[in-house]
Design an enzyme around this catalytic site. Structure first.
Site, PDB file in Angstrom:
ATOM      1  N   GLY A 213      -3.099 -11.327 -17.054  1.00 54.69           N
ATOM      2  CA  GLY A 213      -2.859  -9.896 -17.269  1.00 54.69           C
ATOM      3  C   GLY A 213      -3.513  -8.987 -16.238  1.00 54.69           C
ATOM      4  O   GLY A 213      -3.650  -7.788 -16.468  1.00 54.69           O
ATOM      5  N   ASP A 227      -0.767  -0.811  -4.555  1.00 52.61           N
ATOM      6  CA  ASP A 227      -1.760  -0.339  -5.531  1.00 52.61           C
ATOM      7  C   ASP A 227      -3.044   0.101  -4.811  1.00 52.61           C
ATOM      8  O   ASP A 227      -3.588   1.179  -5.085  1.00 52.61           O
ATOM      9  CB  ASP A 227      -2.046  -1.479  -6.529  1.00 52.61           C
ATOM     10  N   LYS A 231      -4.861   3.961  -4.395  1.00 47.64           N
ATOM     11  CA  LYS A 231      -6.270   4.246  -4.684  1.00 47.64           C
ATOM     12  C   LYS A 231      -6.976   4.788  -3.436  1.00 47.64           C
ATOM     13  O   LYS A 231      -7.808   5.705  -3.525  1.00 47.64           O
ATOM     14  CB  LYS A 231      -6.963   2.988  -5.198  1.00 47.64           C
TER      15      LYS A 231
END
Ligand code: HSE
Length: 352
Positions: A213, A227, A231
């Protein structure tokens, strides 16, 4: 002091936040005079509930764990339809704070950006761990908050609840930050660790990261660096005053790395890490995300598994490195609490 909170989205982060409130209610009241009242929750999959007097958090958590819908809540509430339009709910329910906890959309930042704007236009502070609005529209949202004398806080968007923005805003206040570099994606760091330590090939390690996960719904966002780019853009724009757009960032992911490259680097006393780098040179800010071979002696080289880390290069304190969780139910739930507590600290000072 009592705070009425609306939650939009009640998935992993929202439930982590509720679990913290349930567990810490007494401590929050005793130590910080902070009394949260969750007055509404709406979630695309789980339905909606509105209770101006405040929801019983244990009852809500029980229902969510049993897979029941929010509108089956049997405490005092306003009779509602199963699903409420979040924009109407934000406008109509009285509250001090909106916790925006819907899914991240790195292409448009929607629907979260519209929810945030609606809250700021109707007098509510906003806290969010959603990377989309922060990466794409930070300055616009911050300005909207500021003209309305409200706060827009985003601690959870980078390194979950590990204090990045609070650290710079408080502990490091007065420093100039010249460079920020770090490991901002747990999935890729986990994959690189497994490839080095457990003789796994890339595909096998990615599969394990998905099973555990860690990866985003579409793991391309992790392994191709999107991703980490989001950031890094947030850090550049929030902490260095940049106006960087994600598409302007030089980006390379880790999908082309082979186990042999990693082992060769190790032989040479180096380690591959997916490094996000934000460098300020006068008024120029350069942002990049790419796999770099760094010396084993670098603090970032010792960061293994899903952990994240950032090194700040400052003028007064030299280099400071923080390491901690970059994701997780409780960890990201904590980022929401830490932002709300920050709002409560400034509100109690100004008594507004
Ligand atoms: N998929 C992200 C990661 C989650 O692996 O770091 C936190 O943003």
């Amino acid at each position: 002091m009592e705070y009425r909170i609306i939650m939009i989205g009640c998935g992993t982060v929202g439930q982590g936040f509720l679990e913290i409130l349930e567990r810490k209610a007494e401590q929050l009241l005793d130590q910080y005079d902070f009394e949260p009242r969750i007055v509404a929750i709406t979630d695309k999959l789980k339905g909606s509930v509105v209770a101006p007097e405040g929801l019983n958090i244990s009852k809500i958590l029980y229902r969510l764990k049993e897979g029941q819908r929010l509108n089956t809540y049997d405490g005092p509430k306003i009779k509602t339809e199963e699903f409420l339009d979040p924009l109407n709910l934000i406008e109509q329910v009285e509250a001090e704070i909106l916790a925006e906890l819907t899914y991240t959309n790195l292409k448009t930042g929607e629907p979260a950006t519209s929810y945030i704007k609606k809250a700021l236009r109707t007098g509510k502070h906003v806290v969010t761990s959603n990377k989309g609005p922060a990466a794409l529209h930070y300055h616009e949202l911050k300005e909207l908050a500021s003209v309305n004398h409200l706060q827009f806080r985003i601690e959870g968007t980078v390194m979950s609840g590990t204090p990045v923005f609070h650290l710079v805003e408080n502990g490091l206040a007065g420093n100039d930050i010249r460079e920020i570099k770090g490991i901002l994606n747990g999935t890729t760091n986990f994959i690189l660790t497994k490839m080095e330590n457990d003789q796994m090939e890339y595909e096998e390690a990615l599969k394990l990261a998905q099973e555990l996960g860690y990866a985003e719904a579409d793991p391309t966002a992790d392994v191709e660096g999107f991703d980490a780019v989001a950031k890094a853009v947030i850090l550049a724009n929030v902490l260095m005053g940049g106006k960087i757009k994600p598409e302007e960032v030089k980006r390379q992911g880790i999908s082309a790395l082979k186990r042999k490259d990693i082992l060769e680097a190790k032989e040479a006393g180096q380690r591959f890490k997916l490094i996000a780098r934000i460098k300020k040179d006068g008024s120029r800010i350069e942002v990049s995300v790419s796999p770099e071979k760094i010396p084993i002696s670098d603090p970032l080289a010792g960061v293994m598994g899903v952990q994240n880390a950032l090194t700040f290069e400052t003028d007064l304190m030299g280099e400071i490195t923080i390491q901690g969780a970059g994701a997780g139910r409780i960890e990201t739930g904590f980022s929401i609490l830490s932002d709300i507590l920050a709002i409560s600290r400034t509100r109690s000072k100004t008594k507004n």
